[in-house]
Write an enzyme that holds these catalytic residues in place. Structure first.
Site, PDB file in Angstrom:
ATOM      1  N   TYR A 268      45.373  -8.832  46.913  1.00  6.34           N
ATOM      2  CA  TYR A 268      44.241  -8.001  47.347  1.00  6.34           C
ATOM      3  C   TYR A 268      43.242  -7.875  46.180  1.00  6.34           C
ATOM      4  CZ  TYR A 268      41.691  -3.890  48.953  1.00  6.34           C
ATOM      5  OH  TYR A 268      40.694  -3.020  49.313  1.00  6.34           O
TER       6      TYR A 268
ATOM      7  N   THR B 282      42.026  -5.750  44.266  1.00  3.27           N
ATOM      8  CA  THR B 282      42.273  -4.952  43.057  1.00  3.27           C
ATOM      9  C   THR B 282      43.417  -5.506  42.196  1.00  3.27           C
ATOM     10  OG1 THR B 282      43.829  -3.592  44.287  1.00  3.27           O
ATOM     11  CG2 THR B 282      41.556  -2.788  44.160  1.00  3.27           C
ATOM     12  N   LYS B 283      44.126  -6.526  42.688  1.00  2.47           N
ATOM     13  CA  LYS B 283      45.355  -6.935  42.016  1.00  2.47           C
ATOM     14  C   LYS B 283      45.083  -7.792  40.769  1.00  2.47           C
ATOM     15  CE  LYS B 283      48.148  -4.904  44.916  1.00  2.47           C
ATOM     16  NZ  LYS B 283      47.242  -4.124  45.767  1.00  2.47           N
ATOM     17  N   ASN B 284      46.127  -7.967  39.943  1.00  2.00           N
ATOM     18  CA  ASN B 284      45.961  -8.701  38.673  1.00  2.00           C
ATOM     19  C   ASN B 284      45.522 -10.142  38.906  1.00  2.00           C
ATOM     20  OD1 ASN B 284      47.178  -6.309  37.959  1.00  2.00           O
ATOM     21  ND2 ASN B 284      48.293  -7.223  36.240  1.00  2.00           N
ATOM     22  N   LEU B 285      45.923 -10.701  40.045  1.00  2.00           N
ATOM     23  CA  LEU B 285      45.415 -12.003  40.495  1.00  2.00           C
ATOM     24  C   LEU B 285      44.916 -11.774  41.912  1.00  2.00           C
ATOM     25  CD1 LEU B 285      47.316 -15.428  40.455  1.00  2.00           C
ATOM     26  CD2 LEU B 285      46.087 -14.633  42.462  1.00  2.00           C
TER      27      LEU B 285
END
Ligand SMILES: Cc1ncc(COP(=O)(O)O)c(C=O)c1O
Length: 391
Positions: A187, A189-192
């Site tokens: 998603y 906002t995620k780190n990837l």
């Protein structure tokens, strides 16, 4: 007292880290005219599996889909119970309901925010079929203890690794040498990120094979290739499946993001280190505790306010940050207090550690494109509020 000067521009709580490389790869994908599931999706699966050192990676359009399919591969359904944490996003528990099974919550370890193995043990019944531990915020669960309980009771472990790409347990990447399966979220906002998207990772051939069928409408193998030269138009539907697959435009983003993972993590870790250092010195807030066994990927930076020391509560602290132009979020409103889960009989007061944690938490901005100036500003804003409202 801190000399605090309010900045003019708002610092968003989160921003994806998108460079020209991602834009070029998206453009190349569009120009290739293969925008649905295809070669880039397959490549992303292979590179993601290789990155984790896992045997299989099955790409999906969300972590929610991965969590659902993970349970379905074990034929979990009506009459079965699945133990999970209330300190998570709703889909960890909703997907248990989507299978027709019953979510059974177990309280968190207050130190980490992750599910407490002792609480899991108390919730095991003859109906329990699986445990869904959540690596909350990028912090990792005590996996040795969880797998020991699972082995003793013959339970499947479906790790919710939505937050945990790059996190390590006792030095080993989450997703590496899995006994069950792990679900990742991409998603925004995620780190990837792939905008939206996810991955189900496993070393188990049977889980991977069933998952591939379920996420692609129940179609027999490699049906995505039916429009390519040499691809066969003939396919079978071997069971009613879901439209859960990832597609090449998402994978184009994912491939570039994966290649930039270490660079992006380096920045996250540097920001988290500054926060850890400075918040430890501020009376009235409590920085996250990281156990010796964990390597935190810092998906979220969850600061706790200490209401005993302050004249304001968490909600007011958020308003004060907002007035100082700092964006925040809260992870999470405990799932058992949501209407859909109250209907199952859960109520406030059921999970004291989760509720105490919830009342104190604020997720602060932490993403690779934050400047040093922004990071220092967030620290000074927190310091200013804690000093101003100190009892
Ligand atoms: C802990 C956790 N699990 C699962 C999910 C679902 O992820 P997705 O939005 O990719 O479906 C989220 C979403 O942020 C999450 O925070």
């Amino acid at each position: 007292m801190s000399q605090f000067t309010k900045r003019e521009n708002f610092i968003p709580y989160n921003l994806p880290d998108i460079t020209d490389a991602e834009i070029e790869e998206m453009t190349a994908t569009l120009r290739s005219l293969w925008i649905a599931k295809g070669p880039r999706t397959i490549k992303f699966e292979q590179e993601f599996a290789a990155y984790l050192g896992a045997k299989h990676a099955v790409s999906v359009n969300s972590c929610t889909a991965a969590l659902h399919v993970s349970l379905l591969t074990q034929n979990i359904g009506p009459g079965d119970e699945v133990i999970t944490t209330p300190m998570t996003f709703a889909s960890t528990a909703s997907t248990i309901l989507h299978c027709g099974a019953t979510p059974v919550f177990a309280d968190i370890d207050y130190r980490t925010g992750c599910i407490d193995p002792d609480e899991i043990e108390k919730k095991v019944t003859p109906r329990t079929k699986a445990i869904v531990p959540v690596h909350y915020s990028g912090q990792v669960c005590d996996l040795d203890r969880i797998y020991e309980i699972a082995d003793r009771h013959g339970l499947y472990v479906s790790e919710d690794a939505a937050h945990a790409l790059w996190s390590r347990y006792k030095g080993r990447l989450i997703g590496n040498k899995l006994k069950g399966a792990a679900s990742y979220s991409f998603y925004a906002t995620k780190n990837l990120t792939t905008g939206d998207g996810g991955m189900l990772v496993t070393d188990d051939d049977a889980i991977a094979e069933r998952a591939r069928i379920l996420v692609g409408q129940g179609m027999s193998h490699n049906a995505w290739n039916r429009y390519a030269k040499g691809g066969s138009w003939r396919y079978d539907i071997v069971e009613p499946g879901y439209k859960y697959n990832m597609f090449d435009l998402q994978a184009a983003l994912g491939l570039v993001q994966l290649s930039r993972m270490e660079e992006m993590q380096k920045r996250r870790l540097a920001i988290a280190a500054r926060y850890q250092e400075e918040f430890a010195k501020i009376d009235g807030v409590e920085p996250p505790f990281v156990p010796d066994y964990a390597t935190h990927c810092w998906h979220l930076y969850v600061l706790r306010v200490v209401p005993e020391v302050l004249t304001i509560d968490r909600d007011r602290f958020i308003v004060e940050l907002n007035e100082r132009n700092v964006g925040t979020s809260v992870h999470f409103i405990p799932v058992h207090t949501m209407t859909a889960f109250r209907k199952l009989g859960w109520k406030e007061g059921d999970f004291p550690n989760t509720e105490r944690h919830f009342e104190r938490i604020i997720s602060l901005p932490l993403y690779p494109s934050m400047t040093d100036e922004q990071v220092e500003y967030v620290i000074e804003a927190v310091r200013d509020i804690a000093e101003k409202y100190h009892r």
